[in-house]
Design a protein around this motif. Structure first.
Motif, PDB file in Angstrom:
ATOM      1  N   ASN A  65     -10.937   5.570  -0.637  1.00  0.00           N
ATOM      2  CA  ASN A  65      -9.502   6.171  -1.195  1.00  0.00           C
ATOM      3  C   ASN A  65      -9.163   7.249  -0.280  1.00  0.00           C
ATOM      4  N   LEU A  66      -7.928   7.681  -0.622  1.00  0.00           N
ATOM      5  CA  LEU A  66      -7.358   9.074   0.004  1.00  0.00           C
ATOM      6  C   LEU A  66      -8.325  10.318   0.188  1.00  0.00           C
TER       7      LEU A  66
ATOM      8  N   VAL B 184      -8.817   7.156   8.240  1.00  0.00           N
ATOM      9  CA  VAL B 184      -8.229   5.823   7.712  1.00  0.00           C
ATOM     10  C   VAL B 184      -7.458   5.517   8.892  1.00  0.00           C
TER      11      VAL B 184
ATOM     12  N   TYR C 219       2.256   7.239   3.506  1.00  0.00           N
ATOM     13  CA  TYR C 219       1.587   8.396   3.868  1.00  0.00           C
ATOM     14  C   TYR C 219       2.083   8.934   5.173  1.00  0.00           C
TER      15      TYR C 219
ATOM     16  N   ALA D  55      -5.006  -1.522  -4.212  1.00  0.00           N
ATOM     17  CA  ALA D  55      -4.508  -0.690  -5.377  1.00  0.00           C
ATOM     18  C   ALA D  55      -3.084  -1.086  -5.821  1.00  0.00           C
TER      19      ALA D  55
ATOM     20  N   LEU E 244      -1.929   2.538   3.986  1.00  0.00           N
ATOM     21  CA  LEU E 244      -3.224   2.845   3.837  1.00  0.00           C
ATOM     22  C   LEU E 244      -4.043   1.796   2.929  1.00  0.00           C
TER      23      LEU E 244
ATOM     24  N   LEU F 281       0.775  -1.356  -0.003  1.00  0.00           N
ATOM     25  CA  LEU F 281       0.056  -0.088   0.074  1.00  0.00           C
ATOM     26  C   LEU F 281       0.938   1.189   0.228  1.00  0.00           C
TER      27      LEU F 281
ATOM     28  N   HIS G 160      -6.563   0.834   0.150  1.00  0.00           N
ATOM     29  CA  HIS G 160      -7.374   1.598  -0.606  1.00  0.00           C
ATOM     30  C   HIS G 160      -8.287   0.677  -1.317  1.00  0.00           C
TER      31      HIS G 160
END
Length: 845
Positions: A171-172, A48, A22, A105, A164, A19, A166
């Motif tokens: 999503n972000l 998240v 972040y 993702a 994260l 992932l 996803h």
């Protein structure tokens, strides 16, 4: 995030993904991972999760029952179909008809190491205790509850710091747009002590009567009134009404105070005052500057009987006045008189002090409400009466200040550090307030921290407000646009607050007329020096003349706004003035053309157009000069940019003086022709050429602007001082940033950055000594003073200009004599004599 039941099972079996990274410092704890539902049945993810904070998930299962049993304010209560889950599990609501899929993702890492997941799963199964079965949760419409703990546990085992989850539906962007609950900085509901007014009342936060002891009851009532004054001043400064004035629980339930006549009268007049202030600010539309000001959030502003608040206030005032007179009776009769009247409280020795403290507060409220109502009378008919009430308000505020010593001495509570930061005169904490009670009524933004002004700061604010309103009331309702604009500019120098500026705007513009009585075309006619016959001319019905009238009204509204808002709007409206000039010019050519044989009617129209065109140009350059001057007030210019600013101001002022001179010459020549014979005209030609005082006043400013431009340019050229070396932008780019709005309107024509460089590249001190602009400014200021003997504001301005010219002339001589010989000589510029014309200060480093 909506996850189907089958997808939960699949993701639980294989939850190992690569992932994206972040910044973990910007993410909240997993304890915030909850789901809430909005009224349209859409689920919003609440931030998240990351591995470094996954342990906080366990704390979610241990939340006390009050977190899920808060009644209507609980997040789950947004939808009655959702039942809170048991506190020992982590549940996620599922849509039974959902077709979404949880897709990673990045490529799964287990393809590289197939045994990794099975090893971790085996290790988890041997170490973790078995999870007990949980009771089922009733399903809602199109949704059921499913246990998401295995999914989160599996994700926790594989996620590393900064990673994260996803998916197609998570999503972000969705995470950053999500609603975050359980964080006091983001969740306005979590900081609430009470979740309803009824709950606060049941808990005794606003008792009635306030105390069984009458002395304590009176003292606490005074504390409530004082704190409300602080809240009201804080509200006027732009904060939310719901978290300032209406943080008072007694105001939120007006019917409760009916049994307490003193408190009830105060609450009614305060509600009526707030309503009047909101009305004037909304009508003036100045609330756009502080957009939270007029929002009432459904608060009870319209209480039954508030229109009769003054009659109730007068009745209470009469009762207390009678009691005060009894206290002042001779000592031989005092006890008997006091027995005949019902005292405010039980301590006879303190009766007089409490009566005085209450009376000055009651009378201030009464007179202040009268001020607001008198100012709203049409065509300025209530200004004289408003001034009387303003004087009474100021007198009562002084009495309120003097009562603080008695109230502090009578207070039984210990207080430290004085009352500078207290919101009451006694220094005690008021009863019946909760600032967080209405925080959820605010706009849908994070909670706003509000610091209530202290009691003394509130008194100072109202004194300044009353002083500003008194200046407005002293205005003579002059029909001259020039005098009107000068009055507003002078008034703005005291930096009045929003309420005063709103009253000024409504006084100037009412029902599309100036002062509610003068048509805009009549104002334009006087400003452009049109003949009296034009009052009934058909030209006032011209489409472009009507647009010009609207521009005049807009200009008056703009100059009544705060400095930052005013400058931004002036930069935009100056383009409208330029456009209307071009449209009027084309209409003039179309109507009159080049035909010399015009009828008297056509000749009159031509003269009117000529006068109006000159005046429109004059007004356009006035707006441009005001735009540039406000930049100094707002500190938008750095010292390295002063040279270009003064150069641009110099060019604009030259154009402005030129247009004013043309208008005055045309006006004077028309008057002379009507009063003199043709043969007498040559004799008075020399006398007619005298420069008007208004133009000489501008000429003094022009000399200062040009002198400062050349001095700054010479310092840069010869000594390398105040050079603009910035790694971010060039001097040309800063020139565009400061003057782009004026350049778009071609004000002035053919002026650009190359013109500025050409004008200043060869500036040197030898030329400055030959022609000393500052000495010329000093001479003009002395000469023109006699022409403004009846205008104190102009005289004060000329005195300031003369001081700047004198100091700069001395500084120029010092620099020219020792500047090249002494490299330690430092030159700086300060605004200690004038707000926008700088004074050079020469020192040795």
């Amino acid at each position: 995030m909506v996850i189907s039941r089958t997808v939960v099972d699949e993701a639980t079996e294989s939850a190992e993904y690569d992932l994206p990274k972040y910044n973990t410092g910007e993410l909240p704890g997993i304890g915030h991972l909850k789901m809430i539902m909005d009224p349209v049945r859409q689920y919003f993810p609440v931030k998240v999760t990351i591995k470094s904070k996954i342990e906080a998930l366990e704390r979610v299962t241990d939340l006390p029952s009050r977190e899920v049993e808060r009644g209507p304010n609980n997040a789950n209560a947004l939808n009655p179909a959702i039942t809170p889950p048991p506190s020992s599990a982590t549940f996620i609501p599922l849509q039974t008809n959902s077709t979404s899929h949880f897709t990673p993702a990045i490529t799964k890492r287990r393809e590289e190491n197939p045994s990794l997941l099975s090893d971790q799963t085996h290790e988890a199964s041997t170490m973790d205790p078995p999870v007990p079965e949980r009771s089922s949760i009733p399903s809602g419409e199109n949704s059921v509850w499913a246990d998401a703990s295995p999914l989160l546990a599996a994700a926790c085992g594989d996620l590393e710091d900064g990673q994260l989850i996803h998916g197609d539906n998570f999503n972000l962007f969705a995470a950053m747009s999500a609603l975050e609950i359980m964080d006091p900085k983001m969740d306005s509901g979590i900081v609430c002590k009470y979740y309803s007014v009824e709950e606060a009342i049941e808990d005794g936060a606003a008792p009635l009567p306030i105390s069984c002891d009458k002395t304590v009851d009176v003292r606490c009532t005074i504390d409530i009134v004082d704190h409300l004054l602080s809240c009201e001043a804080t509200w006027h400064k732009g904060h939310s009404l719901s978290q300032t004035v209406f943080s008072c629980i007694y105001l939120l339930r007006p019917e409760r105070t009916s049994s307490h006549a003193l408190l009830h009268s105060f609450c009614r007049v305060i509600r009526a005052t707030c309503k009047a202030v909101i009305s004037v600010v909304s009508d003036a539309r100045t609330h756009e500057e502080e957009d939270l000001f007029t929002m009432n959030y459904g608060l009870p502003l319209n209480g039954d009987g508030d229109d009769k608040c003054l009659s109730m206030l007068n009745a209470v005032e009469e009762t207390i006045s009678r009691q005060l007179r009894a206290c002042k009776a001779p000592s031989s009769l005092k006890r008997r008189v006091l027995e005949d009247t019902e005292p405010l409280q039980t301590n006879i020795d303190m009766e007089e002090g409490y009566c005085k403290a209450l009376l000055c507060r009651l009378r201030f409220r009464k007179h202040f409400y009268h001020v607001l109502t008198c100012l709203r009378r049409p065509q300025g008919r209530g200004l004289e009466l408003a001034r009387k009430h303003i004087a009474s308000c100021i007198m009562e505020l002084e009495s309120i200040l003097s009562s603080s010593e008695f109230l502090r001495s009578s207070s039984s509570e210990a207080w430290e550090g004085g009352v500078e930061n207290k919101t009451t005169a006694s220094g005690c904490q008021p009863i019946g307030f909760d600032a967080s009670l209405n925080c959820r009524l605010s706009a849908p933004t994070p909670p706003r921290a509000i610091k209530i002004l202290s009691w003394k700061e509130a008194i100072e604010y109202f004194l300044k407000l009353l002083h500003d309103l008194d200046i407005i009331c002293s205005y003579s309702l002059d029909s001259s646009l020039e005098n009107l604009l000068n009055f507003v500019v002078q008034f703005q120098k005291s930096q009045p607050d929003l309420v005063a500026r709103a009253h000024l705007q409504l006084l100037l513009v009412q029902d599309g007329k100036i002062h509610g009585r003068d048509p805009v075309f009549a104002i334009i006619s006087r400003a452009a020096a049109l003949p009296e016959a034009t009052k009934n001319h058909d030209i006032q019905k011209n489409e472009f003349i009507l647009q010009l009238g609207q521009l005049v009204i807009n200009l008056l509204k703009i100059v009544c706004s705060n400095s930052a808002w005013q400058r931004r709007k002036l930069g935009k409206i100056v383009q409208d003035w330029r456009v209307i000039y071009l449209q009027l010019e084309m209409a003039f050519k179309k109507e009159c053309g080049d035909n010399p044989s015009l009828s008297n009617e056509e000749n009159a129209s031509m003269k009117i157009f000529q006068h109006i065109l000159v005046w429109v140009e004059e007004q356009t350059y006035w707006i441009a000069s005001r735009f540039l001057i406000l930049g100094f007030e707002l500190e938008l210019y750095s010292p390295s940019e002063y040279c270009m600013v003064y150069w641009y101001l110099y060019v604009v002022l030259v154009k402005l003086a030129e247009k004013i001179h043309i208008k005055m010459v045309a006006t004077n020549s028309a008057g002379k022709k009507r009063g003199k014979k043709k043969r007498d005209a040559p004799k008075d030609a020399a006398k007619d050429y005298r420069i008007p005082p208004g133009v000489l006043f501008l000429q003094c400013q022009i000399c200062l602007a040009e002198g400062l431009t050349m001095m700054l340019a010479a310092l840069r050229n010869e000594h390398g001082i105040l050079q603009s070396r910035s790694p971010f932008n060039t001097e040309h780019e800063r020139f565009i940033q400061h003057f782009e709005l004026l350049q778009k309107a071609s004000i002035p024509d053919h002026m650009s950055y190359p013109s500025f460089k050409e004008s200043t590249s060869y500036a040197c001190f030898s030329n400055l000594l030959m022609y000393n602009y500052f000495k010329d400014a000093q001479r003009i200021a002395k000469e023109v003073k006699s022409s403004f003997s009846n205008e104190p504001d102009k005289l004060a301005e000329l005195k300031r200009l003369e001081q700047v010219a004198e100091h700069n002339s001395i500084a120029l001589n010092v620099i020219c004599r020792v500047g090249t010989l002494d490299p330690s000589l430092k030159v700086s510029f300060e605004f200690n004599h004038h707000p926008y014309f700088a004074t050079a200060v020469v020192k040795r480093s």
